[in-house]
Design a protein around this motif. Sequence first.
Motif, PDB file in Angstrom:
ATOM      1  N   GLU A   1       4.749  -7.377  -1.803  1.00 38.85           N
ATOM      2  CA  GLU A   1       5.371  -6.214  -1.149  1.00 38.85           C
ATOM      3  C   GLU A   1       4.334  -5.299  -0.518  1.00 38.85           C
ATOM      4  N   GLU A   2       3.085  -5.415  -0.935  1.00 38.37           N
ATOM      5  CA  GLU A   2       2.001  -4.594  -0.381  1.00 38.37           C
ATOM      6  C   GLU A   2       1.358  -5.220   0.862  1.00 38.37           C
ATOM      7  N   PHE A   3       1.739  -6.453   1.190  1.00 37.12           N
ATOM      8  CA  PHE A   3       1.120  -7.159   2.303  1.00 37.12           C
ATOM      9  C   PHE A   3       1.737  -6.726   3.631  1.00 37.12           C
ATOM     10  N   SER A   4       0.889  -6.586   4.640  1.00 39.80           N
ATOM     11  CA  SER A   4       1.376  -6.328   5.999  1.00 39.80           C
ATOM     12  C   SER A   4       1.831  -7.668   6.598  1.00 39.80           C
ATOM     13  N   PRO A   5       2.598  -7.611   7.684  1.00 33.46           N
ATOM     14  CA  PRO A   5       2.968  -8.879   8.353  1.00 33.46           C
ATOM     15  C   PRO A   5       1.753  -9.718   8.734  1.00 33.46           C
ATOM     16  N   ASP A   6       0.678  -9.082   9.194  1.00 30.11           N
ATOM     17  CA  ASP A   6      -0.529  -9.830   9.563  1.00 30.11           C
ATOM     18  C   ASP A   6      -1.157 -10.498   8.353  1.00 30.11           C
ATOM     19  N   GLU A   7      -1.156  -9.828   7.217  1.00 32.12           N
ATOM     20  CA  GLU A   7      -1.712 -10.429   5.998  1.00 32.12           C
ATOM     21  C   GLU A   7      -0.855 -11.609   5.538  1.00 32.12           C
TER      22      GLU A   7
END
Length: 183
Positions: A171-177
């Motif tokens: 849930e802490e990840f960005s779309p790029d990550e």
Amino acid sequence: MKNRIPNWKQVHTIIYDFDGVFTDNSVYIDQDGLESVRCSRSDSLGIKFLNSFLHIKGSNIKQFILSTERNEVVKRRADKLKIQCFNGIENKINFIKKYLKTNYENEISKEKGIIYLGNDLNDLAAIKYCGYSIAPSDAHYKIKQSCDLVLENKGGEGFVRQFIEEFIGIEEFSPDELIKLLS
């Protein structure tokens, strides 16, 4: 019952039971007696997320399937997931103790670094022994009472994926990550 899954830095091993964890605990038998099982592709993608995450972090958390089932389907699924498999293991707790002695000889309280995912009574000794245990929502009631955490998903219906997403904190990840995890 504990709620939070340990931080990945505190874990050296993840052990998955097979039937009822990667499967819905059903077996299909054809007219020739060949068995097959139903697995979730969602769990497969979760394993890919985890492997990529561990690679990026430089972590060497070991993960493997530990099953009493002797059927070759367990090994074939593990091969596809690219994780180690030990099947036909009647005494899981003895196997885990031997694994720890072989791989973590000098560590104190080394069983604390294991997360065990299981669903049925043959997992009970391992669940009680390992540092942290997780069950799917459709696990045997005695297992759910003994585990540190019971997840919402059922075995074979995204349970492994749900565990992995919580374990790595997706849930802490960005779309790029997230894209990077899949590349």
